[in-house]
Scaffold this active site. Structure first.
Site, PDB file in Angstrom:
ATOM      1  N   ASP A 170       0.769  -1.248   0.000  1.00  0.00           N
ATOM      2  CA  ASP A 170       0.000   0.000   0.000  1.00  0.00           C
ATOM      3  C   ASP A 170       0.803   1.303   0.000  1.00  0.00           C
ATOM      4  O   ASP A 170       0.756   2.104  -0.948  1.00  0.00           O
ATOM      5  CB  ASP A 170      -0.998   0.005   1.171  1.00  0.00           C
ATOM      6  N   GLU A 190      -8.212   3.794   7.287  1.00  0.00           N
ATOM      7  CA  GLU A 190      -8.156   3.998   5.828  1.00  0.00           C
ATOM      8  C   GLU A 190      -9.445   4.565   5.229  1.00  0.00           C
ATOM      9  O   GLU A 190      -9.395   5.370   4.294  1.00  0.00           O
ATOM     10  CB  GLU A 190      -7.779   2.689   5.117  1.00  0.00           C
TER      11      GLU A 190
HETATM   12  C1  DMJ Z   1      -1.186   2.359   9.988  1.00  0.00           C
HETATM   13  O1  DMJ Z   1      -0.090   2.104  10.791  1.00  0.00           O
HETATM   14  C2  DMJ Z   1      -0.767   2.990   8.677  1.00  0.00           C
HETATM   15  O2  DMJ Z   1      -1.857   3.631   8.095  1.00  0.00           O
HETATM   16  C3  DMJ Z   1      -0.192   1.991   7.710  1.00  0.00           C
HETATM   17  O3  DMJ Z   1       0.098   2.574   6.467  1.00  0.00           O
HETATM   18  C4  DMJ Z   1      -1.163   0.851   7.502  1.00  0.00           C
HETATM   19  N1  DMJ Z   1      -1.584   0.247   8.737  1.00  0.00           N
HETATM   20  C5  DMJ Z   1      -1.963   1.081   9.846  1.00  0.00           C
HETATM   21  C6  DMJ Z   1      -3.428   1.328  10.018  1.00  0.00           C
HETATM   22  O4  DMJ Z   1      -4.309   0.406   9.558  1.00  0.00           O
END
Ligand code: DMJ
Length: 448
Positions: free
Chosen positions: A202, A332
């Site tokens: 991501d 998100e």
């Molecule tokens: C967060 O630590 C950050 O947004 C990361 O990019 C993805 N996982 C978590 C939240 O879900």
């Protein structure tokens, strides 16, 4: 909500990494010592929300008690960069206290050896006490999510080495073989034809765009533009005449039949990417961002809790069905809602955010803070540090005036920590910018 979540931590878990809001105790990520994940991750949220007393509490903890020499276990380098380094840097950016910058520089100096590998892909397990590190398999996200923080650190310290190590990694990622030009595989050292914009991939795509916005460097913009078109071509699935849009993983040429919560940040990314570039693709890419955001919010509406769902199945008619109901207070969906609100000022997005606020208060609030939910809607006894860093910040900013944090002046790292775009804030003066060399220059600038 921000005050309640912070006060719960400060009352019941002060000095630990995170609060367990049901059992009212602290939880640490490693056995040896806390890295104060919640206070560091909360600094800028408390500041933006104008909670001066709570900000002073968090900052005092960080400045007086954060002791990297006491952390004897390996820590996850990706998480440490996005939460701790990012939190310290944005605290410095917004508050101006050089003690926060000094802590950030100290941490980066302890971590920088993760980049000293034969491939240029960083190790993902670091020891910040003795500066050693090692790695298992290297995911796209763990390699491609240091660049905002390290490049910013170069500009505010005048030392090229931080940008050099992280941007050299970007060059190495960009050079690896790929089945779909524009996309990079999910794992970099075991090439196995898995492609994703969810977990393990991501924030690489997010950092291409945000590094381009923060530095105005054309090559990162070009890489992001190639990536966004490749995501559209190879990963995007639409249903119900385009009303539903989602981004499943593609593994060995086959798309999964649904999407992960983590992929929902991409609505905001597509929209932000589209409004910052004016070409024949912009309107279409913006609409993809809006459709992804609507679909992710719709998944919340299908849940009996009106929240979350780690995994959502989509059938051929475009009907959504949550098949993993866990909700970990993740950001998100509200992240994309916030970005779409900012870019459109369409009341629909504030209505979506308000529905999430109400569901959080109904389902997750306890006397001591906020907990996540398990698959049956029962409490998951953890207030993740990203709840204060991201979820509550995005919600707060959705109901604030734009000038509380103008997106023309700041980019938010993947943990929602804002740092200035060159020309604004701590990077206002062009004379302070450390020039970014080309690929060969970056290699030559490596400190080993
Ligand atoms: C967060 O630590 C950050 O947004 C990361 O990019 C993805 N996982 C978590 C939240 O879900």
């Amino acid at each position: 909500m921000i005050r309640h979540a912070w006060t719960g931590y400060y009352t019941h878990a002060r000095g630990s990494d995170e609060l367990c809001p049901q059992s009212k105790r602290g939880h640490n990520w490693t056995a040896s010592a806390s890295m104060l994940f919640t206070p560091v991750d909360s600094l800028d949220t408390l500041l933006l929300a104008g909670l001066k007393t709570e900000f002073a509490q968090a900052k005092a903890l960080v400045v007086d008690s954060l002791d990297f020499d006491a952390v004897h276990n390996h820590v996850n380098a990706f998480e440490t960069t996005i939460r701790i380094l990012g939190g310290l840097l944005s605290g410095f950016e917004l508050d101006g206290d050089k003690a926060l910058l000094a802590k950030a520089k100290d941490l980066a100096d302890r971590m920088i050896n993760i980049f000293n590998t034969p491939t240029g892909f960083p190790n993902n397990l670091a020891k910040v006490d003795d500066r050693t590190s090692f790695s298992g398999s290297v995911s796209l996200a763990t390699a491609g999510t240091h660049q905002i923080e390290y490049q910013y650190l170069s500009d505010v310290t005048g030392d090229l080495k931080y940008a050099a190590v992280a941007l050299h990694t970007f060059e190495q990622i960009h050079a690896i073989p790929t089945k779909y030009p524009g996309l990079a595989p999910m794992y970099l050292n075991t090439f196995d034809e898995r492609y994703s914009v969810a977990g393990e991939s991501d924030s690489y795509y997010e950092y291409l765009l945000k590094l381009a916005l923060a530095t105005h460097e054309p090559r990162y913009r070009q890489w992001y533009d190639e990536a966004s078109l490749a995501i559209e071509k190879h990963l995007l699935v639409k249903a119900r005449g385009g009303k539903v849009a989602y981004l499943p993983n593609k593994e060995y040429g086959k798309s999964q039949n649904g999407f992960h919560h983590l992929s929902c940040f991409a609505g905001g990314m597509f929209a932000l990417g589209a409004v910052t570039k004016n070409d024949g693709n912009s309107a279409r890419l913006f609409e993809i961002g809006a459709a992804l955001t609507r679909t992710c919010f719709e998944s919340y509406q299908t849940a009996f809790t009106k929240l979350g769902g780690e995994w959502v199945n989509v059938d051929q008619d475009g009907n959504l069905k949550i098949t993993n109901h866990d909700y970990l207070l993740r950001p998100e969906v509200v992240e994309s809602i916030f970005v779409l609100w900012r870019l459109t000022h369409d009341q629909m997005y504030r209505d979506m955010a308000w529905a999430v606020v109400q569901a959080l208060d109904k389902r997750c609030k306890t006397e001591a803070g906020y907990h996540g939910l398990d698959a049956h809607g029962a409490p998951h006894d953890r207030q993740e540090s990203f709840f204060l860093a991201e979820t509550l910040k995005y919600l707060y900013l959705t109901f604030s005036d734009d000038d509380v944090l103008p997106l023309e002046q700041f980019v938010l790292n993947t943990e929602a920590h804002p740092v200035s775009i060159r020309g604004f804030g701590k990077r206002k003066d062009p004379k302070s910018w450390v020039p970014i060399p080309d690929a060969k220059g970056l290699k030559d600038a490596l400190p080993w």
